[in-house]
Design a protein around this motif. Structure first.
Motif, mmCIF file in Angstrom:
data_model
loop_
_atom_site.group_PDB
_atom_site.id
_atom_site.type_symbol
_atom_site.label_atom_id
_atom_site.label_comp_id
_atom_site.label_asym_id
_atom_site.label_seq_id
_atom_site.Cartn_x
_atom_site.Cartn_y
_atom_site.Cartn_z
ATOM 1 N N ARG A 1 0.777 0.797 -4.251
ATOM 2 C CA ARG A 1 0.143 -0.381 -4.847
ATOM 3 C C ARG A 1 0.652 -0.689 -6.250
ATOM 4 N NH1 ARG A 1 -5.896 0.002 -2.560
ATOM 5 N NH2 ARG A 1 -6.069 -1.843 -3.828
ATOM 6 N N LEU B 1 -9.510 -15.478 -7.568
ATOM 7 C CA LEU B 1 -10.419 -15.428 -6.414
ATOM 8 C C LEU B 1 -11.056 -16.782 -6.160
ATOM 9 C CD1 LEU B 1 -12.305 -12.031 -6.779
ATOM 10 C CD2 LEU B 1 -10.609 -12.678 -5.062
ATOM 11 N N GLN C 1 0.837 -1.199 0.000
ATOM 12 C CA GLN C 1 0.000 0.000 0.000
ATOM 13 C C GLN C 1 0.876 1.255 0.000
ATOM 14 O OE1 GLN C 1 -3.242 0.548 0.001
ATOM 15 N NE2 GLN C 1 -4.204 -1.416 0.455
ATOM 16 N N THR D 1 -12.625 -9.233 -13.751
ATOM 17 C CA THR D 1 -11.989 -8.919 -12.465
ATOM 18 C C THR D 1 -13.028 -8.444 -11.467
ATOM 19 O OG1 THR D 1 -11.545 -6.666 -13.182
ATOM 20 C CG2 THR D 1 -9.780 -8.261 -13.497
ATOM 21 N N ILE D 2 -12.793 -8.817 -10.215
ATOM 22 C CA ILE D 2 -13.604 -8.312 -9.106
ATOM 23 C C ILE D 2 -12.645 -7.617 -8.165
ATOM 24 C CG2 ILE D 2 -15.040 -8.946 -7.141
ATOM 25 C CD1 ILE D 2 -16.015 -11.328 -8.804
ATOM 26 N N ALA D 3 -12.905 -6.333 -7.892
ATOM 27 C CA ALA D 3 -12.016 -5.531 -7.042
ATOM 28 C C ALA D 3 -10.571 -5.619 -7.524
ATOM 29 C CB ALA D 3 -12.133 -5.962 -5.579
ATOM 30 N N GLY D 4 -10.390 -5.631 -8.820
ATOM 31 C CA GLY D 4 -9.046 -5.612 -9.380
ATOM 32 C C GLY D 4 -8.360 -6.965 -9.448
ATOM 33 N N VAL D 5 -9.031 -8.019 -8.970
ATOM 34 C CA VAL D 5 -8.421 -9.345 -8.991
ATOM 35 C C VAL D 5 -9.172 -10.206 -10.013
ATOM 36 C CG1 VAL D 5 -7.762 -11.349 -7.641
ATOM 37 C CG2 VAL D 5 -7.908 -9.104 -6.552
#
Lengths: 546, 115
Positions: A206, B78, A202, B69-73
């Motif tokens: 990031r 996931l 962080q 992607t979900i939340a950038g992943v």
């Protein structure tokens, strides 16, 4: 390197383990002592002990290394290592405990009454145990090299020596408490640093795991190549590197593509797709089959089940183990992913298995926190080598002393331990080029192609005969062993043969089941006469036993 | 209370004897239990085979799923790295419950006073 906390941390973990091993010398040596010691222990402690013994170098170091190198496709390793306990729970746990078998050879004799099958099972226990021990020692050698700069053979031999002496003199068997402690140590050793690593990530703004222009070095880096590889430099130049070559990069330099690793962001980030990559899909399914079905056939896993008081408790314990192991496996993936950002040089040096040990230092710097966390991780890694190798060595030495050397005197057990520890130590010196998790994967494939059909059919199918079981183990397990030997000793292969040999489970497991069923049906008259009584014993709930 | 326990004991002993002597009734009961437990284990394996085993195939035929992607992943990370573990634990928990219920049914069946 130059971290003054690492060596004391490793020494402390080793001393605690050895110390309690010696204490155990006075407590327990026989199976019955083992039982008495274990009966007083709650399922949660027992489950933590099973988890502590199970989470090996492959789990602690290997998975993160594979994720760093290959990306999403190898996430099936942790999923499979955990799912193996589900298969064990569904098909084996309660009936096996009720059978009263202590080891796999015991089960063969109880269920099928065949001495020949018992001997065959003994040979497989020894082979699988050694195959699984080698990567533990390899991991120990690698870790010691990484954190202290000692030569690789020293670390491997040192751990082999410590564990062999410890098992021969005291045995770890009664020490449920140590192994439970080692589970929590391993969990802590990955969980605490990961919090700091995430905060650091962080604070660094990031950085992307797969930047659009490819990975870059964050700091000036000198890489010493450990394994022969072909590098593709960003300007398109191709360069062969050999062990010992030194490469220097400045901060911000792009990381060259390395042959054999998924350096291309999409290869790493996305699962293998159809059409272009049938072999990738086959390898994935093969890996799934090996890990899902192999766990139940690992010698040190089965022995532990005897510590449950009855079948119902065995089931509940297995469920807790599944939860504990699942919790642990959330962590190594994060190390592999963050390693992509902070330690890309490991892709070049070929030492991807070292990512867990090096990441805290690389990401957090040489400050006090970074050094303390690096020492914690190293201690956790040693807990992994010590607990798993002790469990494996105890199992292998046990079958060698009872089934190979004759009746199990203490002298015999000590001699057996030296044999059981010596062979993998020698082997570990010769296979340093293989990925820790891949060797373990092969051990799973052999177990899944031999003991899994034996256990599943033996527990659920009345028609299994001694001849059928023997034929299935010889053909299926033999094919898997052949594949292992070709992988480790044979020439490099390419194309389909390489895939079929490197991930054999998808064809050896069905082969073993088919042969076992077909031959049993052909020799139907040899089915044991006491099968009804055996099934009664395996499946009747404890409430009716009194 | 004491008499009750004694009576249950003798009844359980009788049933146990019956099972152990492998009378036809006892034999049929055990076969039924084994079949029920095996069917349960196979059904739950099927749930896992479809739920997890279907994923590589799904990713292979629908590459777009891998890019979601979900939340950038990315979704595969996931599903495999996180969601698979609670899923396995849930299946295991269901198995323990249902297997114990099968055994309870079996126990009740053989311990019924009049059979």
């Amino acid at each position: 390197m130059g971290n003054e906390f690492v060596v004391p941390a490793i020494v402390a973990v080793t001393l605690v383990t050895v110390g309690i091993g010696f204490y155990g010398l006075r407590l327990a040596r026989t199976t019955s002592d083992f039982l008495v010691a274990s009966r007083a222990i709650s399922p949660t402690w027992n489950a933590a002990a099973i988890g502590g013994e199970y989470l090996s170098a492959a789990s602690f170091l290997g998975i993160a290394g594979l994720v760093l190198k290959y990306g999403v496709d190898v996430l099936w390793y942790p999923v499979g290592f955990a799912a193996g306990y589900l298969a064990l729970l569904l098909f084996v746990a309660a009936p096996l405990r009720r059978s009263g078998a202590f080891t796999l050879p015991d089960f063969c004799e109880l269920r099928l009454g065949s001495r020949r099958l018992r001997i065959l099972a003994t040979a497989f226990v020894i082979f699988i145990g050694w195959l699984y021990l080698v990567p533990q020692l390899q991991g120990a050698g690698l870790t010691l090299t990484t954190v202290t700069g000692s030569p690789y053979p020293l670390g491997a031999l040192l751990v082999a020596g410590v564990v062999t002496a410890n098992v021969a003199l005291g045995g770890m068997r009664a020490i449920t408490f140590v192994q439970a402690f080692q589970y929590w140590l391993k969990l802590t050793a990955l969980a605490v640093p990961v919090i700091f690593l995430a905060l650091q990530w962080q604070a660094d703004g990031r950085p992307a795991v797969t930047p659009p222009d490819g990975p870059t070095f964050r700091a000036a880096t000198t890489v010493v190549v450990e394994h022969r590889a072909t590098l593709t430099l960003p300007d398109g130049d191709i360069r062969e590197v050999r062990p010992g070559d030194e490469l220097t990069f400045a901060a911000g330099d792009p990381v060259p593509a390395v042959s054999g690793a998924a350096t291309d962001a999409n290869d790493w980030l996305l699962p293998s797709t159809a059409g272009a990559d049938d072999r990738g899909l086959f390898a994935t399914y093969s890996l799934i089959l090996a890990t899902f079905l192999g766990t139940m056939g690992l010698p040190h896993v089965l022995v532990r089940f005897y510590t449950n008081p009855d079948g119902a408790a065995a089931r509940r314990t297995t469920l807790v183990v599944l939860a504990l192991v699942g919790l642990f496996y959330l962590l190594p993936t994060l190390y592999g992913v963050l390693g992509r950002i902070y330690t890309p040089q490991l892709l070049l040096s070929g030492q991807t298995d070292a990512v867990v040990v090096l990441l805290p230092g690389a990401a957090l710097g040489d400050g006090l926190v970074g050094r303390l966390l690096a020492a914690l991780v190293a201690a956790g890694a040693f807990a992994a080598f010590l607990s798993t190798s002790s469990g494996l060595l105890t199992s292998v030495a046990g079958v060698i002393s009872t089934d190979v050397l004759g009746r199990g005197s203490v002298r015999g057990f000590r001699l057996a331990t030296v044999i059981a520890g010596g062979v993998p130590a020698v082997l570990a010196l010769h296979v340093s080029g293989l990925d820790v998790s891949q060797v373990v994967g092969l051990a799973f494939a052999v177990a899944a192609s031999s003991f899994c059909p034996l256990l599943v059919l033996g527990i659920w199918w009345r028609g299994l005969t001694d001849v059928g079981a023997t034929a299935g183990v010889v053909v299926g397990g033999g094919a898997a062993i052949g594949a292992v030997l070709v992988t480790v000793l044979g020439p490099p292969l390419s194309g389909w043969p390489a895939t079929l040999i490197a991930q054999p489970a998808a064809w050896t497991v069905p082969l073993a089941f088919t042969v076992m069923v077909a031959v049993s049906m052909a020799t139907r008259r040899r089915a044991p006469a006491d099968i009804a009584a055996t099934m009664l014993r395996l499946h009747t709930p404890e409430a009716l036993r009194m | 209370m004491l008499a009750e326990i004694t009576r249950q004991d003798t009844r359980a002993e009788r049933t146990r004897a019956e099972l152990a002597q492998q009378t036809q009734v006892g034999e049929a009961l055990v076969r039924g239990l084994v079949r029920a437990q095996l069917a349960l284990a196979l059904r739950l394996s099927l749930v896992v085979a479809i739920g997890l085993g279907g994923l590589p195939w799904l990713f292979a035929i629908a590459p777009a799923l891998g890019r979601t992607t979900i939340a950038g992943v990315n979704l595969p990370w996931l599903l495999l790295g996180v969601a698979s573990f609670p899923f396995l634990i849930a299946v295991g928990w269901a198995y323990v419950r249902l297997a114990e219920r099968n055994e309870q049914d079996f126990t009740d069946l053989v311990q019924r006073p009049e059979r």
